[in-house]
Design a protein around this motif. Structure first.
Motif, PDB file in Angstrom:
ATOM      1  N   ARG A   4      -5.986   2.530   0.616  1.00  0.00           N
ATOM      2  CA  ARG A   4      -6.598   3.020   1.817  1.00  0.00           C
ATOM      3  C   ARG A   4      -8.179   2.782   2.081  1.00  0.00           C
ATOM      4  N   THR A   5      -8.848   2.295   0.904  1.00  0.00           N
ATOM      5  CA  THR A   5     -10.240   1.979   1.026  1.00  0.00           C
ATOM      6  C   THR A   5     -10.395   0.810   0.885  1.00  0.00           C
ATOM      7  N   ASN A   6     -11.774   0.400   1.151  1.00  0.00           N
ATOM      8  CA  ASN A   6     -12.730  -0.794   0.397  1.00  0.00           C
ATOM      9  C   ASN A   6     -13.700  -0.167  -0.579  1.00  0.00           C
ATOM     10  N   ILE A   7     -14.081  -1.010  -1.538  1.00  0.00           N
ATOM     11  CA  ILE A   7     -15.026  -0.470  -2.797  1.00  0.00           C
ATOM     12  C   ILE A   7     -16.452  -1.114  -2.609  1.00  0.00           C
ATOM     13  N   PHE A   8     -17.347  -0.424  -3.051  1.00  0.00           N
ATOM     14  CA  PHE A   8     -18.606  -0.946  -3.345  1.00  0.00           C
ATOM     15  C   PHE A   8     -18.977  -0.371  -4.742  1.00  0.00           C
ATOM     16  N   LEU A   9     -19.599  -1.424  -5.304  1.00  0.00           N
ATOM     17  CA  LEU A   9     -20.179  -1.118  -6.906  1.00  0.00           C
ATOM     18  C   LEU A   9     -21.670  -1.175  -6.768  1.00  0.00           C
ATOM     19  N   HIS A  10     -22.171  -0.195  -7.463  1.00  0.00           N
ATOM     20  CA  HIS A  10     -23.673  -0.202  -7.577  1.00  0.00           C
ATOM     21  C   HIS A  10     -24.227  -0.745  -8.945  1.00  0.00           C
ATOM     22  N   THR A  11     -24.960  -1.616  -8.966  1.00  0.00           N
ATOM     23  CA  THR A  11     -25.410  -2.294 -10.537  1.00  0.00           C
ATOM     24  C   THR A  11     -26.755  -2.392 -10.346  1.00  0.00           C
ATOM     25  N   PRO A  12     -27.463  -2.468 -11.700  1.00  0.00           N
ATOM     26  CA  PRO A  12     -28.907  -2.908 -11.546  1.00  0.00           C
ATOM     27  C   PRO A  12     -29.361  -3.709 -10.765  1.00  0.00           C
ATOM     28  N   ASN A  13     -28.398  -4.893 -10.384  1.00  0.00           N
ATOM     29  CA  ASN A  13     -28.817  -5.898  -9.594  1.00  0.00           C
ATOM     30  C   ASN A  13     -28.596  -5.634  -8.161  1.00  0.00           C
ATOM     31  N   GLY A  14     -28.065  -4.658  -7.792  1.00  0.00           N
ATOM     32  CA  GLY A  14     -27.769  -4.377  -6.307  1.00  0.00           C
ATOM     33  C   GLY A  14     -26.418  -4.000  -6.203  1.00  0.00           C
ATOM     34  N   TRP A  15     -25.860  -4.084  -5.017  1.00  0.00           N
ATOM     35  CA  TRP A  15     -24.499  -3.807  -4.517  1.00  0.00           C
ATOM     36  C   TRP A  15     -23.749  -5.096  -4.681  1.00  0.00           C
ATOM     37  N   VAL A  16     -22.156  -4.645  -5.037  1.00  0.00           N
ATOM     38  CA  VAL A  16     -21.262  -5.588  -5.034  1.00  0.00           C
ATOM     39  C   VAL A  16     -19.998  -5.174  -4.522  1.00  0.00           C
ATOM     40  N   THR A  17     -19.370  -5.922  -3.738  1.00  0.00           N
ATOM     41  CA  THR A  17     -18.077  -5.538  -3.035  1.00  0.00           C
ATOM     42  C   THR A  17     -17.192  -6.841  -3.049  1.00  0.00           C
ATOM     43  N   PRO A  18     -15.885  -6.736  -3.209  1.00  0.00           N
ATOM     44  CA  PRO A  18     -14.893  -7.913  -3.291  1.00  0.00           C
ATOM     45  C   PRO A  18     -15.109  -8.709  -1.935  1.00  0.00           C
ATOM     46  N   PRO A  19     -14.874 -10.043  -2.071  1.00  0.00           N
ATOM     47  CA  PRO A  19     -15.127 -10.962  -1.070  1.00  0.00           C
ATOM     48  C   PRO A  19     -14.231 -10.764   0.144  1.00  0.00           C
ATOM     49  N   GLN A  53       0.892  -1.356  -0.051  1.00  0.00           N
ATOM     50  CA  GLN A  53      -0.102  -0.033  -0.174  1.00  0.00           C
ATOM     51  C   GLN A  53       0.861   1.179   0.081  1.00  0.00           C
ATOM     52  N   VAL A  54       2.023   1.340   0.697  1.00  0.00           N
ATOM     53  CA  VAL A  54       3.100   2.159   0.635  1.00  0.00           C
ATOM     54  C   VAL A  54       3.374   2.858  -0.621  1.00  0.00           C
ATOM     55  N   MET A  55       3.952   1.655  -1.518  1.00  0.00           N
ATOM     56  CA  MET A  55       4.357   1.636  -2.646  1.00  0.00           C
ATOM     57  C   MET A  55       3.407   2.274  -3.597  1.00  0.00           C
ATOM     58  N   ALA A  56       2.000   1.675  -3.646  1.00  0.00           N
ATOM     59  CA  ALA A  56       0.825   2.236  -4.339  1.00  0.00           C
ATOM     60  C   ALA A  56       0.627   3.573  -4.090  1.00  0.00           C
ATOM     61  N   ALA A  57       0.510   3.997  -2.828  1.00  0.00           N
ATOM     62  CA  ALA A  57       0.176   5.209  -2.292  1.00  0.00           C
ATOM     63  C   ALA A  57       0.883   6.156  -2.949  1.00  0.00           C
ATOM     64  N   SER A  58       2.322   6.080  -2.925  1.00  0.00           N
ATOM     65  CA  SER A  58       3.356   7.011  -3.386  1.00  0.00           C
ATOM     66  C   SER A  58       3.187   7.344  -5.065  1.00  0.00           C
ATOM     67  N   GLU A  59       2.677   6.513  -5.659  1.00  0.00           N
ATOM     68  CA  GLU A  59       2.232   6.823  -7.074  1.00  0.00           C
ATOM     69  C   GLU A  59       0.792   7.860  -6.984  1.00  0.00           C
ATOM     70  N   ILE A  60       0.198   8.244  -6.141  1.00  0.00           N
ATOM     71  CA  ILE A  60      -0.806   9.150  -6.261  1.00  0.00           C
ATOM     72  C   ILE A  60      -0.391  10.424  -6.390  1.00  0.00           C
ATOM     73  N   LYS A  61      -0.951  11.049  -7.655  1.00  0.00           N
ATOM     74  CA  LYS A  61      -0.633  12.608  -7.955  1.00  0.00           C
ATOM     75  C   LYS A  61      -2.160  13.254  -8.243  1.00  0.00           C
ATOM     76  N   GLU A  62      -1.892  14.572  -7.784  1.00  0.00           N
ATOM     77  CA  GLU A  62      -3.106  15.478  -8.085  1.00  0.00           C
ATOM     78  C   GLU A  62      -3.419  15.306  -9.639  1.00  0.00           C
ATOM     79  N   PRO A  63      -4.714  15.011 -10.006  1.00  0.00           N
ATOM     80  CA  PRO A  63      -5.811  15.459  -9.045  1.00  0.00           C
ATOM     81  C   PRO A  63      -6.439  14.033  -8.554  1.00  0.00           C
TER      82      PRO A  63
END
Length: 272
Positions: free
Chosen positions: A177-192, A149-159
């Motif tokens: 640093r976050t989890n994700i939720f996807l909204h679809t026509p069939n409801g919500w999806v989040t990785p297991p 996560q440290v290595m990935a976060a070091s790539e974050i540049k504005e915006p």
């Protein structure tokens, strides 16, 4: 018993296994108007996941120290929201990777002002080039081992506000640093949960709230095509400090953005 170290003590033991080997875990708790809405989830996860690492914690002792921290630091911030970070390590003892037979855990407490929150209108996000590897024995634990996560976060540049990380199978798993939720026509999806490096407290809150209000939700693998395709009706980032953050642009593609999930689930959302 715990050895407790406060932020102002300046007494980090040089032989601590958390410092030497990342042998520990942590919680980052948002305090709002003197209260921490998600604290029971935080402390439950801390004690449970410490046990998974073979670190025994007494929940009443942790709760007592937390209450002391609110009293000690709360006056510094008044009505402003702030952050309390709890870091638990196995303690000091043992040469090399193998810990000593009897080691007393250490608890370190740190505090900070709440960072600037992202706009309610949404944020711009991209994909990270750093792959995320999850050891099944450590899946979901917010351990001190966060180098990917440290290595990935070091790539974050504005915006860009956040980068999404994928595993070896190409499934989009979580942000730096976050989890994700996807909204679809069939409801919500989040990785297991089994695929996650960190199974966030806010993720748990969102899942519980969606179930409570009767919103369909499934835990399933998420592909890049799912996020960029026509079935995406919204993508949201969650963590216990930020709450719920809509994504309005992903890798240069505009996404539908709204505050539906925050309205349902965000314990920190203040009335308009």
């Amino acid at each position: 018993m715990l050895k407790v170290y406060w932020a102002a003590d300046d007494s980090l033991p040089s032989g601590d296994r958390g410092l030497a080997y990342g042998d520990g875990l942590f919680e980052t708790i948002r305090v709002s108007r003197g209260q921490a809405p998600l604290v029971m989830h935080h402390l439950e996860r801390l004690v449970h996941d410490a046990m998974r690492l073979g670190i025994r914690l007494a929940r009443p002792e942790i709760e007592s120290v937390f209450a002391s921290a609110l009293e000690r630091y709360g006056a510094l911030y008044g009505d402003a929201d702030w952050i309390l970070k709890l870091v638990v390590t196995r303690g000091t003892g043992g040469r090399g990777y193998r810990p000593a037979a009897a080691v007393t855990p250490s608890l370190f407490l740190f505090h900070a002002s709440l960072p600037v929150l992202p706009p309610a209108s949404g944020v711009s996000v991209d994909f990270s080039r750093i792959p995320l590897t999850v050891n099944p024995l450590l899946a979901g634990i917010k351990s001190l081992n966060r180098l990917e996560q440290v290595m990935a976060a070091s790539e974050i540049k504005e915006p860009i506000f956040e980068l999404l990380m994928s595993n070896a199978d190409g499934h989009v798993v979580e942000g730096t640093r976050t989890n994700i939720f996807l909204h679809t026509p069939n409801g919500w999806v989040t990785p297991p949960a089994k695929s996650l490096a960190v199974s966030g407290v806010m993720r748990r809150q969102v899942i519980e709230r969606l179930h409570t209000v009767g919103e369909p939700l499934r835990e399933s693998d998420v592909e890049m095509a799912d996020l960029l395709g026509s079935h995406c009706q919204g993508l949201y980032l969650t963590n216990s400090v930020l709450g719920v953050v809509p994504v309005r642009n992903l890798a240069g593609h505009d996404l539908p953005a709204g505050n539906q999930l925050a309205t349902i689930c965000d314990p920190h959302k203040r009335p308009d």
